[in-house]
Write an enzyme that holds these catalytic residues in place. Structure first.
Site, PDB file in Angstrom:
ATOM      1  N   ASN A 275       0.860  -1.350  -0.010  1.00 51.08           N
ATOM      2  CA  ASN A 275      -0.125   0.128   0.058  1.00 51.08           C
ATOM      3  C   ASN A 275       0.922   1.249   0.109  1.00 51.08           C
ATOM      4  O   ASN A 275       1.950   1.508   0.425  1.00 51.08           O
ATOM      5  CB  ASN A 275      -0.747   0.131   1.292  1.00 51.08           C
ATOM      6  CG  ASN A 275      -1.914   0.984   1.429  1.00 51.08           C
ATOM      7  OD1 ASN A 275      -2.382   1.510   0.194  1.00 51.08           O
ATOM      8  ND2 ASN A 275      -2.150   1.898   2.402  1.00 51.08           N
TER       9      ASN A 275
ATOM     10  N   HIS B   5       0.681   5.369   1.453  1.00 49.66           N
ATOM     11  CA  HIS B   5      -0.208   6.025   2.374  1.00 49.66           C
ATOM     12  C   HIS B   5       0.337   7.491   2.309  1.00 49.66           C
ATOM     13  O   HIS B   5       1.495   7.657   2.353  1.00 49.66           O
ATOM     14  CB  HIS B   5      -0.223   5.635   3.722  1.00 49.66           C
ATOM     15  CG  HIS B   5      -1.091   6.204   4.772  1.00 49.66           C
ATOM     16  ND1 HIS B   5      -2.349   6.327   4.491  1.00 49.66           N
ATOM     17  CD2 HIS B   5      -0.659   7.051   5.563  1.00 49.66           C
ATOM     18  CE1 HIS B   5      -2.783   7.144   5.512  1.00 49.66           C
ATOM     19  NE2 HIS B   5      -1.668   7.713   6.241  1.00 49.66           N
TER      20      HIS B   5
ATOM     21  N   SER C  43       4.474   7.178   2.295  1.00 43.84           N
ATOM     22  CA  SER C  43       5.059   5.894   2.752  1.00 43.84           C
ATOM     23  C   SER C  43       4.454   4.587   1.981  1.00 43.84           C
ATOM     24  O   SER C  43       3.374   4.457   1.744  1.00 43.84           O
ATOM     25  CB  SER C  43       4.789   5.595   4.229  1.00 43.84           C
ATOM     26  OG  SER C  43       5.381   6.837   5.137  1.00 43.84           O
TER      27      SER C  43
ATOM     28  N   ASP D  86      -2.553   0.857   8.178  1.00 39.48           N
ATOM     29  CA  ASP D  86      -1.554   1.708   7.991  1.00 39.48           C
ATOM     30  C   ASP D  86      -0.402   1.426   8.846  1.00 39.48           C
ATOM     31  O   ASP D  86       0.579   2.281   9.189  1.00 39.48           O
ATOM     32  CB  ASP D  86      -1.933   3.190   7.922  1.00 39.48           C
ATOM     33  CG  ASP D  86      -2.837   3.600   6.740  1.00 39.48           C
ATOM     34  OD1 ASP D  86      -3.112   2.899   5.589  1.00 39.48           O
ATOM     35  OD2 ASP D  86      -3.904   4.661   7.119  1.00 39.48           O
TER      36      ASP D  86
END
Length: 214
Positions: A107, A109, A136, A145
């Site tokens: 992911n 973020h 990030s 997260d």
């Protein structure tokens, strides 16, 4: 060539960066499919333009988050993904989904994690008067997260900035670092072990990889 599946919810600008990196052979992999939880997501148009199969699954069709994610996993797995990339995918993932793709689920973020998990990161930066912001790339775990950070990019915050200014500055960095990290993974350089990110056999620090070139 490694198989990549990308999940989106909206515009898909990070998806486009990954499409371009694959076309330029900076990522030695192929995007096999793009999935969205929004049927009108512009990112699906990006996939169509690139000749990539695209699918939309909407939550209203399913009785629960778990039922939605099970169907999503079933459809993703038809493409035998080596890596699943979240590129602006705005649904909270079930524990079953995260576990199923553990170690191959990435992911990006828009904050310097662990600061500002969740939503409205740019607004929080402005409200708190931060001088530095960023983005990030991290492995996904069940903690929102909270998975191990792989790479971060910092951007300055200037007096007079609004959310649009910061968004543009952060996204420019995202489009550089996300394809880079996906490339590391498909080349076998990047792994997750013991809830840490490892690059070229070296355990990365909590803030991820750092170099003089950043």
């Amino acid at each position: 060539m490694k198989n990549i599946v990308v999940l989106i919810s909206g515009n898909g600008s990070n998806l486009q960066a990954i499409i371009d990196a694959c076309a330029q052979k900076r990522i030695k992999g192929t995007i096999r499919a793009v999935f969205s939880n929004k049927a009108d997501a512009f990112g699906l148009e990006r996939a169509l333009e690139a000749g990539i199969p695209q699918h939309a699954l909407t939550a209203g069709q399913y009785a629960s988050r778990e039922a939605f994610d099970r169907e999503l996993m079933h459809e993703i797995d038809a493409y035998a993904p080596d890596i699943v990339v979240l590129a602006g995918y705005m649904r909270i993932l079930s524990a079953e989904f995260v576990s199923h793709y553990q170690g191959r689920l990435l992911n990006i973020h828009p904050s310097l994690l662990p600061k500002y998990p969740g939503l409205n990161t740019h607004r929080q930066v402005l409200e708190n008067g931060d001088a530095v912001h960023g983005t990030s790339v991290h492995f996904v775990t069940e903690e929102l997260d909270g998975g191990p950070v792989i790479l971060q990019a910092k951007v300055p915050v200037f007096d007079g900035d609004d959310e649009a200014d910061i968004t543009a500055r952060v996204q420019a960095q995202e489009h550089a670092i996300y394809p880079l990290v996906v490339g590391w993974f498909v080349e076998g350089r990047l792994t997750m072990c013991d809830n840490s990110a490892w690059l070229d056999g070296v355990k990365l620090p909590a803030s991820g990889y750092a170099s003089e070139d950043e």
